[in-house]
Motif scaffolding. Structure first.
Motif, mmCIF file in Angstrom:
data_model
loop_
_atom_site.group_PDB
_atom_site.id
_atom_site.type_symbol
_atom_site.label_atom_id
_atom_site.label_comp_id
_atom_site.label_asym_id
_atom_site.label_seq_id
_atom_site.Cartn_x
_atom_site.Cartn_y
_atom_site.Cartn_z
ATOM 1 N N GLY A 1 0.820 -1.202 0.000
ATOM 2 C CA GLY A 1 0.000 0.000 0.000
ATOM 3 C C GLY A 1 0.851 1.249 0.000
ATOM 4 N N ASN A 2 1.636 1.435 -1.041
ATOM 5 C CA ASN A 2 2.550 2.566 -1.162
ATOM 6 C C ASN A 2 2.369 3.219 -2.531
ATOM 7 N N VAL A 3 2.828 4.469 -2.658
ATOM 8 C CA VAL A 3 2.727 5.193 -3.924
ATOM 9 C C VAL A 3 4.015 5.975 -4.158
ATOM 10 N N PRO A 4 4.300 6.354 -5.402
ATOM 11 C CA PRO A 4 5.454 7.217 -5.655
ATOM 12 C C PRO A 4 5.262 8.579 -4.973
ATOM 13 N N PRO A 5 6.331 9.187 -4.467
ATOM 14 C CA PRO A 5 6.188 10.490 -3.805
ATOM 15 C C PRO A 5 5.641 11.569 -4.730
ATOM 16 N N SER A 6 5.784 11.381 -6.030
ATOM 17 C CA SER A 6 5.320 12.393 -6.983
ATOM 18 C C SER A 6 3.813 12.619 -6.942
ATOM 19 N N LEU B 1 -7.224 3.078 -0.754
ATOM 20 C CA LEU B 1 -6.032 2.426 -1.286
ATOM 21 C C LEU B 1 -6.141 0.913 -1.161
ATOM 22 N N VAL B 2 -5.885 0.229 -2.258
ATOM 23 C CA VAL B 2 -5.754 -1.230 -2.268
ATOM 24 C C VAL B 2 -4.388 -1.547 -2.855
ATOM 25 N N SER B 3 -4.026 -2.821 -2.866
ATOM 26 C CA SER B 3 -2.768 -3.211 -3.499
ATOM 27 C C SER B 3 -3.032 -3.747 -4.898
ATOM 28 N N ARG B 4 -2.139 -3.457 -5.816
ATOM 29 C CA ARG B 4 -2.287 -4.035 -7.155
ATOM 30 C C ARG B 4 -1.838 -5.495 -7.170
ATOM 31 N N CYS B 5 -1.258 -5.977 -6.070
ATOM 32 C CA CYS B 5 -0.966 -7.412 -5.924
ATOM 33 C C CYS B 5 -2.270 -8.155 -5.644
ATOM 34 N N TYR B 6 -2.434 -9.345 -6.195
ATOM 35 C CA TYR B 6 -3.685 -10.057 -5.965
ATOM 36 C C TYR B 6 -3.606 -11.016 -4.778
ATOM 37 N N ASN B 7 -2.463 -11.088 -4.115
ATOM 38 C CA ASN B 7 -2.346 -11.806 -2.853
ATOM 39 C C ASN B 7 -1.883 -10.837 -1.779
ATOM 40 N N GLY B 8 -2.292 -11.089 -0.543
ATOM 41 C CA GLY B 8 -1.960 -10.196 0.548
ATOM 42 C C GLY B 8 -2.969 -9.070 0.662
ATOM 43 N N ILE B 9 -2.760 -8.183 1.662
ATOM 44 C CA ILE B 9 -3.682 -7.079 1.886
ATOM 45 C C ILE B 9 -2.895 -5.777 1.990
ATOM 46 N N ALA B 10 -3.543 -4.682 1.621
ATOM 47 C CA ALA B 10 -2.935 -3.363 1.769
ATOM 48 C C ALA B 10 -2.994 -2.960 3.235
ATOM 49 N N GLN B 11 -1.880 -2.461 3.759
ATOM 50 C CA GLN B 11 -1.837 -2.038 5.153
ATOM 51 C C GLN B 11 -0.759 -0.972 5.338
ATOM 52 N N PRO B 12 -0.973 -0.071 6.291
ATOM 53 C CA PRO B 12 -0.048 1.059 6.483
ATOM 54 C C PRO B 12 1.202 0.634 7.248
ATOM 55 N N VAL B 13 2.251 0.275 6.535
ATOM 56 C CA VAL B 13 3.474 -0.233 7.154
ATOM 57 C C VAL B 13 4.637 0.743 7.018
ATOM 58 N N TYR B 14 4.895 1.219 5.809
ATOM 59 C CA TYR B 14 6.109 1.991 5.552
ATOM 60 C C TYR B 14 5.927 3.481 5.859
ATOM 61 N N GLY B 15 6.978 4.060 6.480
ATOM 62 C CA GLY B 15 6.896 5.436 6.922
ATOM 63 C C GLY B 15 7.586 6.439 6.041
ATOM 64 N N GLU C 1 8.231 8.780 2.473
ATOM 65 C CA GLU C 1 7.312 9.610 1.695
ATOM 66 C C GLU C 1 6.608 8.768 0.635
ATOM 67 N N GLY C 2 5.300 8.735 0.696
ATOM 68 C CA GLY C 2 4.516 7.884 -0.191
ATOM 69 C C GLY C 2 4.250 6.515 0.397
ATOM 70 N N GLY C 3 4.839 6.219 1.556
ATOM 71 C CA GLY C 3 4.608 4.932 2.214
ATOM 72 C C GLY C 3 3.230 4.865 2.858
ATOM 73 N N GLY C 4 2.778 3.650 3.127
ATOM 74 C CA GLY C 4 1.432 3.453 3.633
ATOM 75 C C GLY C 4 1.125 4.153 4.936
ATOM 76 N N LYS C 5 2.094 4.192 5.871
ATOM 77 C CA LYS C 5 1.848 4.856 7.164
ATOM 78 C C LYS C 5 1.646 6.343 6.961
#
Length: 323
Positions: free
Chosen positions: A240-245, A262-276, A278-282
């Motif tokens: 669950g991350n995006v480019p900083p742009s 926000l969802v993940s474009r991966c079809y396995n696993g779940i989107a979750q706020p992990v990374y801190g 810029e553009g990270g899920g947290k």
């Protein structure tokens, strides 16, 4: 015998291959209606021809029409189950739409075909018969809207089309089917534990779906905001991350009170706020982005669209997604 209503909406299951052009086309009549005798061996069948559209032509307007037909049939007759024939391209979206908007435990089954009626190995009639059998099964009661294809039973929330042409295209990544159809009977081995429903009378909102990619720029988000959309779903990277742009674009959407899911474009696993970073899920969660755990982009769009259109909704937006 159970009273089952079969609602036809079109798709490959009701098409044929044109003898001269070789293209798969619709005909003057639905070939499935000629199979009523086979269906009557399993249930008391009543057929309704709602419309005859290829599934890319299906919009939330048609999904709402199917919902209204089902509710009218429930209110007016002693119906014990429904089967909906549908094109496969958008079948999962219609299934999830109905699962979120119909407050009934009556079995509602969607099915389709990957091969048209006059192709070798056509799977339409077989899938239709299987769907009628599932709709008639006592254990199908209370399990929400289901999708039956290729001897498998899937939930509307988890199922997705995984192959462009294979007859086993419908799968539920990381979850699997909740039941199987065999010659002796219908077997359920899982039961869904949660189901959300909304009050919906009309579709009054617009929700955009964008896939995030490396180097994505924020002007796409600005176009969405300026076009008057009421919500945005982003298929993000990884957990669950995006480019900083594009972070400034997301900030602008939220500032304009346009919800961003926000969802993940991966079809396995779940989107979750992990990374801190810029553009990270947290960071995105702290900005007000909502995480749709376990939903695909197209399913999250349907859910946000329905929730925003529910004029009686009192739950906070943040409670619509997650576990």
């Amino acid at each position: 015998m159970k009273k089952i209503v079969v609602i036809h909406t079109g798709g490959t299951i009701s098409m044929h291959v044109h003898s001269e052009s070789g293209a798969v086309v619709t005909g003057d009549s639905n070939p499935l209606t000629a199979e009523i005798d086979k269906l009557m061996e399993y249930a008391d069948i009543h057929e309704i021809e709602a419309f005859n559209f290829p599934s890319p032509h299906i919009t939330p307007k048609e999904m709402l029409a199917i919902k209204e037909i089902i509710e009218q049939q429930i209110a007016g007759k002693e119906v014990e189950g429904f089967v909906i024939t549908h094109g496969t391209d958008t079948l999962e979206e219609t299934a999830y739409f109905l699962d979120l908007t119909i407050k009934s435990d009556i079995p509602i089954i969607l099915t389709g075909a990957m091969r048209s009626s006059n192709e070798i190995g056509s799977d339409g009639v077989y899938n239709l018969l299987s769907a009628v059998r599932v709709a008639s099964a006592p254990d199908a009661f209370g399990k929400g809207v289901l999708v039956v294809m290729n001897d498998e039973i899937h939930t509307a929330q988890n199922v997705t089309k995984t192959s462009t042409s294979n007859v086993s295209t419908f799968q539920s990544p990381q979850y699997g089917p909740i039941g199987l159809i065999t010659k002796p009977g219908v077997h359920f081995h899982h039961t869904p534990i949660r189901r959300d429903t909304f009050e919906l009378k009309t579709i009054s909102k617009r929700v955009a779906l964008l896939k995030v990619y490396a180097g994505m720029e924020e002007d796409l988000l600005m176009h969405v905001a300026n076009a008057g959309y009421d919500g945005v779903v982003l298929e993000g990277l990884g957990q669950g991350n995006v480019p900083p742009s594009i972070v400034p674009g997301i900030q602008q959407l939220i500032k304009q009170h346009i919800p961003v899911v926000l969802v993940s474009r991966c079809y396995n696993g779940i989107a979750q706020p992990v990374y801190g970073y810029e553009g990270g899920g947290k960071m995105l969660e702290d900005m007000g982005v909502l995480f749709a755990h376990g939903l695909s982009g197209q399913k999250a769009r349907i859910k946000l669209l329905i929730g925003l259109s529910d004029v009686h909704l009192v739950r906070p937006l943040s409670s619509w997604f997650g576990y």
